[in-house]
Design a protein around this motif. Structure first.
Motif: not given
Length: 272
Positions: A146-150, A163-165, A178, A184, A237, A250
């Motif tokens: 899991p990541s918070s990358r855009h 997504t940011h998720r 991804y 999203d 997903r 990002d």
């Protein structure tokens, strides 16, 4: 005394085969008949084939079910000359097994898995888990994080995911995939298809195609509705073929990679 790492290294044969002793309990079943029951399997990599195969000691194979092949192929399995037809559960499977032409493997019998859809056994198990498509490679990793990358995905200039998720899936020898939450993704821009694929590391995937203009390959979006436990975080997903869409992570546009899937997608690499 524990086995040292150097003792577990991959061996090479003069024929170009790579092989390594395995430690998993492997069983192969045809119908209701267990044809292979091995605690001493050997993993074999053939030249030009990216995934391993198993070969088994003769004493761990139901050799009474094997007959010399009536029509053995030529030029396959690194020049193998000894092939067997399998008679089990009332069915004959032609060229289901063979012996690799390498002195190191002379006492072992190899079986077709699922890369050849017209032959092989019905089910394979490593320990008590059923394995699909081909044996798992012990030198390959598949990590889903899991990541918070855009992450933004575009097709022909149209934004289809933002997504940011994401969950980033890192698989040896393949580009990062991804996996994006379905909410999203512009799912209204895609249509489900009858296409499905199976992976021994992830499970069975469903696919969607782009509703937009021509020139975009079909089945470029997929999801695993019931993934294997090791990658359960990607359940439901959606992921795109990096080879066929434009992905920005990002704020940095990624190059379209060239992979074994590129030819079937009919894509060309596109750089930043």
């Amino acid at each position: 005394m524990p086995m040292l790492p150097t003792e577990r290294s991959i061996r090479t044969t003069p024929e170009g085969l790579l092989w390594e002793p395995g430690e998993r309990w492997v069983r192969g079943v045809k119908g209701e008949v267990t044809v292979v029951d091995s605690r001493h399997p050997v993993l074999v990599w053939e030249p030009g084939l990216p995934v391993p195969q198993y070969a088994f000691p003769r004493e761990e194979v139901r050799t009474d079910l094997l007959r010399p092949a009536k029509d053995p192929p030529t030029g396959t399995h690194t020049g193998a000359r000894v092939f067997y037809d399998l008679e089990a559960d009332g069915e004959v499977v032609e060229n289901a097994a063979w012996v690799f032409p390498a002195e190191d493997l002379a006492g072992h019998i190899a079986f077709a898995w699922f890369l050849r859809w017209d032959s092989g056994l019905d089910h394979w198990y490593e320990e008590d888990e059923e394995i699909f498509v081909h044996p798992r490679d012990p030198h390959k990793r598949v990590d889903a994080l899991p990541s918070s990358r855009h992450v933004r995905v575009e097709i022909d200039g149209t934004l289809v995911a933002d997504t940011h998720r994401p969950v980033l899936l890192f698989e040896t020898s393949l580009p990062t995939r991804y996996y994006i939450p379905p909410e999203d993704v512009r799912r209204d821009l895609f249509v489900p298809t009858e296409h499905h694929t199976s992976c021994p590391y992830k499970g069975t995937a469903d696919y969607w195609s782009w509703r937009g203009g021509a020139g975009v390959p079909p089945n470029l979006l997929w999801s695993y509705p019931d993934p294997l436990t090791a990658v359960a975080v990607i359940k439901g997903r959606l992921a795109f073929f990096n080879e066929a869409v434009d992905i920005t992570v990002d704020g940095e546009r990624a190059e379209r990679p060239v992979t074994p899937f590129s030819a079937s997608l009919g894509t060309r690499p596109r750089t930043r």
